[in-house]
Scaffold this motif. Structure first.
Motif, PDB file in Angstrom:
ATOM      1  N   TRP A  98       0.891  -1.282  -0.018  1.00 54.24           N
ATOM      2  CA  TRP A  98       0.221   0.127   0.491  1.00 54.24           C
ATOM      3  C   TRP A  98       0.683   1.092   0.240  1.00 54.24           C
ATOM      4  O   TRP A  98       0.288   2.090   0.188  1.00 54.24           O
ATOM      5  N   GLN A  99       2.067   0.844  -0.766  1.00 53.23           N
ATOM      6  CA  GLN A  99       3.162   2.087   0.041  1.00 53.23           C
ATOM      7  C   GLN A  99       4.417   1.886  -1.494  1.00 53.23           C
ATOM      8  O   GLN A  99       4.456   0.622  -0.727  1.00 53.23           O
ATOM      9  N   PRO A 100       4.902   2.909  -1.397  1.00 56.03           N
ATOM     10  CA  PRO A 100       6.908   2.703  -2.201  1.00 56.03           C
ATOM     11  C   PRO A 100       7.349   1.463  -0.986  1.00 56.03           C
ATOM     12  O   PRO A 100       7.044   1.259   0.068  1.00 56.03           O
ATOM     13  N   PRO A 101       8.069   0.199  -1.702  1.00 48.32           N
ATOM     14  CA  PRO A 101       9.007  -0.141  -0.810  1.00 48.32           C
ATOM     15  C   PRO A 101       9.712   0.328   0.144  1.00 48.32           C
ATOM     16  O   PRO A 101      10.109   0.905   0.282  1.00 48.32           O
ATOM     17  N   ARG A 102       9.861  -0.653   1.784  1.00 44.63           N
ATOM     18  CA  ARG A 102      10.653   0.153   3.017  1.00 44.63           C
ATOM     19  C   ARG A 102      12.106   0.265   1.679  1.00 44.63           C
ATOM     20  O   ARG A 102      12.555  -0.342   1.020  1.00 44.63           O
ATOM     21  N   THR A 103      12.982   0.949   2.717  1.00 46.75           N
ATOM     22  CA  THR A 103      14.561   1.342   2.069  1.00 46.75           C
ATOM     23  C   THR A 103      15.103  -0.034   1.617  1.00 46.75           C
ATOM     24  O   THR A 103      15.683   0.397   0.415  1.00 46.75           O
ATOM     25  N   PRO A 254     -10.642 -15.736 -13.840  1.00 44.00           N
ATOM     26  CA  PRO A 254     -10.229 -13.935 -14.080  1.00 44.00           C
ATOM     27  C   PRO A 254     -10.712 -13.125 -13.212  1.00 44.00           C
ATOM     28  O   PRO A 254     -12.083 -13.247 -13.035  1.00 44.00           O
ATOM     29  N   LEU A 255     -10.316 -12.776 -12.156  1.00 41.82           N
ATOM     30  CA  LEU A 255     -11.295 -10.968 -11.860  1.00 41.82           C
ATOM     31  C   LEU A 255     -10.645  -9.958 -12.194  1.00 41.82           C
ATOM     32  O   LEU A 255      -9.240  -9.992 -11.264  1.00 41.82           O
ATOM     33  N   ASP A 256     -11.476  -8.877 -12.563  1.00 41.44           N
ATOM     34  CA  ASP A 256     -10.765  -7.512 -12.665  1.00 41.44           C
ATOM     35  C   ASP A 256     -10.829  -6.661 -10.886  1.00 41.44           C
ATOM     36  O   ASP A 256     -12.102  -6.536 -10.656  1.00 41.44           O
ATOM     37  N   VAL A 257      -9.774  -6.606 -10.709  1.00 43.27           N
ATOM     38  CA  VAL A 257      -9.510  -5.574  -9.355  1.00 43.27           C
ATOM     39  C   VAL A 257      -8.398  -4.226  -9.750  1.00 43.27           C
ATOM     40  O   VAL A 257      -8.362  -3.677  -9.007  1.00 43.27           O
ATOM     41  N   THR A 258      -9.034  -3.758 -10.924  1.00 41.87           N
ATOM     42  CA  THR A 258      -8.161  -2.794 -11.468  1.00 41.87           C
ATOM     43  C   THR A 258      -8.298  -1.019 -10.935  1.00 41.87           C
ATOM     44  O   THR A 258      -7.360  -0.756 -10.116  1.00 41.87           O
ATOM     45  N   ALA A 259      -9.416  -1.135 -10.849  1.00 43.26           N
ATOM     46  CA  ALA A 259      -9.807   0.059 -10.175  1.00 43.26           C
ATOM     47  C   ALA A 259      -9.467   0.260  -8.503  1.00 43.26           C
ATOM     48  O   ALA A 259      -9.468   1.619  -7.961  1.00 43.26           O
ATOM     49  N   SER A 260      -9.650  -0.873  -8.258  1.00 42.32           N
ATOM     50  CA  SER A 260      -9.665  -1.097  -6.307  1.00 42.32           C
ATOM     51  C   SER A 260      -7.742  -1.284  -5.881  1.00 42.32           C
ATOM     52  O   SER A 260      -7.521  -0.851  -5.008  1.00 42.32           O
ATOM     53  N   ARG A 261      -7.548  -2.166  -7.077  1.00 43.91           N
ATOM     54  CA  ARG A 261      -5.994  -2.344  -6.595  1.00 43.91           C
ATOM     55  C   ARG A 261      -5.357  -1.117  -6.728  1.00 43.91           C
ATOM     56  O   ARG A 261      -3.926  -1.472  -6.320  1.00 43.91           O
ATOM     57  N   ARG A 262      -5.028  -0.349  -8.087  1.00 35.90           N
ATOM     58  CA  ARG A 262      -4.307   0.678  -8.787  1.00 35.90           C
ATOM     59  C   ARG A 262      -3.387   1.642  -8.238  1.00 35.90           C
ATOM     60  O   ARG A 262      -2.253   1.637  -8.554  1.00 35.90           O
ATOM     61  N   HIS A 263      -4.031   1.749  -7.408  1.00 37.37           N
ATOM     62  CA  HIS A 263      -3.207   3.007  -6.673  1.00 37.37           C
ATOM     63  C   HIS A 263      -1.948   2.263  -6.011  1.00 37.37           C
ATOM     64  O   HIS A 263      -1.138   2.225  -5.734  1.00 37.37           O
ATOM     65  N   ASP A 264      -2.609   1.437  -4.615  1.00 36.53           N
ATOM     66  CA  ASP A 264      -1.950   1.124  -4.114  1.00 36.53           C
ATOM     67  C   ASP A 264      -0.869   0.106  -4.809  1.00 36.53           C
ATOM     68  O   ASP A 264       0.301   0.266  -4.010  1.00 36.53           O
TER      69      ASP A 264
END
Length: 354
Positions: A98-103, A254-264
């Motif tokens: 849900w965020q960029p990888p840890r350093t 297949p199950l489309d989850v583009t909209a719900s997963r795209r940002h994270d």
């Protein structure tokens, strides 16, 4: 959209082989190798400087080069099973979706550092316990976290849980399509996992006899006590032993989850595109359980996995050696429960029987 074949089901992938791809192929494997290398004081100091410079937004050419050179100078072999386990625990706890990888994960993926870890990776692949590559083992445990707010083993039938899960995913995806902005940098988060929620989850034991589900926890929340409950069951188990096993599930169910997963998932992986996860309610028509090996977790989790030219997926929210039971072919036992408590002051956490 990926269209599944007309024939249903698939032969269980052959599991139990040794390291089909390099442990350095995945972020979790690279982090494990970096943790092992950083047991040397010189490597740890160089890693601290490289991580600090990247956190400060600096161009970390010199600190990164120093780290790679320190790793090259201090190669060792003969890792103990506990050293391997400790590095695995840290790698698992560091996973984020849900965020960029840890350093440290970021540093481990840099070309020079990754190349310097090759000898460490070779030793890991040689010394890793056999269960890291094994299919689901007979002895299984599920964890009842006793701290407030900790999840307990599910009580509802698996079919009901999967129907609720699918309805929730579809509703969340619909809301995301209607309400979420298309801007990738928008400061929002939501659903990010690819697991079948609210079904029985079990693991085997680590080399010291501790259930893997106690120590191998992503983003560990600091629970201090738990009860391990024996799980009894058998059935058709789909083995996720390599990346291709996951893509096969995505293609067939297949199950489309583009909209719900795209940002994270963009923040976590850097990929912008269309996303799929397996529709576990449909997988359950062909398989009783699905098991992820430690090896596949290390090589494939926390990164985009191409399904075809347009679609990709992420193994997200899983833990190594977990088995999710998609039917009621497994149940928790009435006896044999074992209470555990975290050993104070241990990092990463170790557990003792109460």
């Amino acid at each position: 959209m990926v269209v599944p074949p007309e024939t249903s089901g698939a032969r269980p992938p052959e599991a139990g082989g040794r390291w089909r791809s390099s442990v350095l192929a995945g972020p979790r494997g690279r982090r494990l190798c970096l943790e092992l290398a950083a047991r040397d004081d010189a490597v740890w100091s160089a890693l601290f400087e490289a991580a600090r410079s990247r956190d400060n937004g600096e161009v970390a050419l010199r600190p990164t080069s120093d780290l790679a050179e320190a790793i090259e100078r201090t190669q060792r072999s003969g890792w103990t099973t506990e050293e391997l386990a400790s590095a695995l625990v840290t790698s698992v706890d560091s996973a984020v979706y849900w965020q960029p990888p840890r350093t440290e994960d970021d540093v481990a993926g840099l070309e020079g550092v990754r190349a310097s870890l090759r000898a460490t990776a070779d030793e890991v692949e040689r010394a890793a316990p056999s269960w890291w590559s094994s299919p689901r083992r007979h002895i299984q445990w599920t964890i009842d976290w006793q701290d407030a707010g900790g999840p307990a083993p599910p009580a509802r039938p698996a079919a009901d849980a999967l129907r609720r899960w699918r309805a929730h995913v579809l509703a969340d995806e619909g809301r995301a399509r209607r309400e979420r902005p298309t801007e990738l940098a928008a400061p929002l988060s939501g659903e990010w996992d690819s697991i079948p929620r609210d079904v029985l989850a079990t693991t085997g034991e680590m080399d010291d006899g501790v259930p893997a589900g106690l120590r191998l926890v992503e983003d560990f929340l600091g629970f201090e006590s738990a009860t391990a409950i024996p799980a009894i069951g058998d059935g058709r188990t789909y083995e996720i032993a390599r990346e291709e096993d996951w893509t096969e599930l995505c293609r067939r169910y297949p199950l489309d989850v583009t909209a719900s997963r795209r940002h994270d998932w963009f923040r976590a992986t850097g990929r912008d595109g269309r996303w799929l996860i397996p529709d576990w309610s449909r997988v359950a028509s062909d398989w009783d359980a699905v098991h992820l090996t430690v090896e596949c977790y290390l090589t494939s989790a926390t990164r985009p996995i191409a399904v075809d030219a347009e679609w990709a997926s992420v193994i997200a929210g899983w833990t190594p050696d977990v088995t999710f039971w998609l039917t009621d072919s497994a149940s928790v036992g009435e006896g044999g429960r074992v209470d555990w408590r975290v050993d104070a002051g241990t990092a990463p956490y170790t557990w003792s029987r109460i």
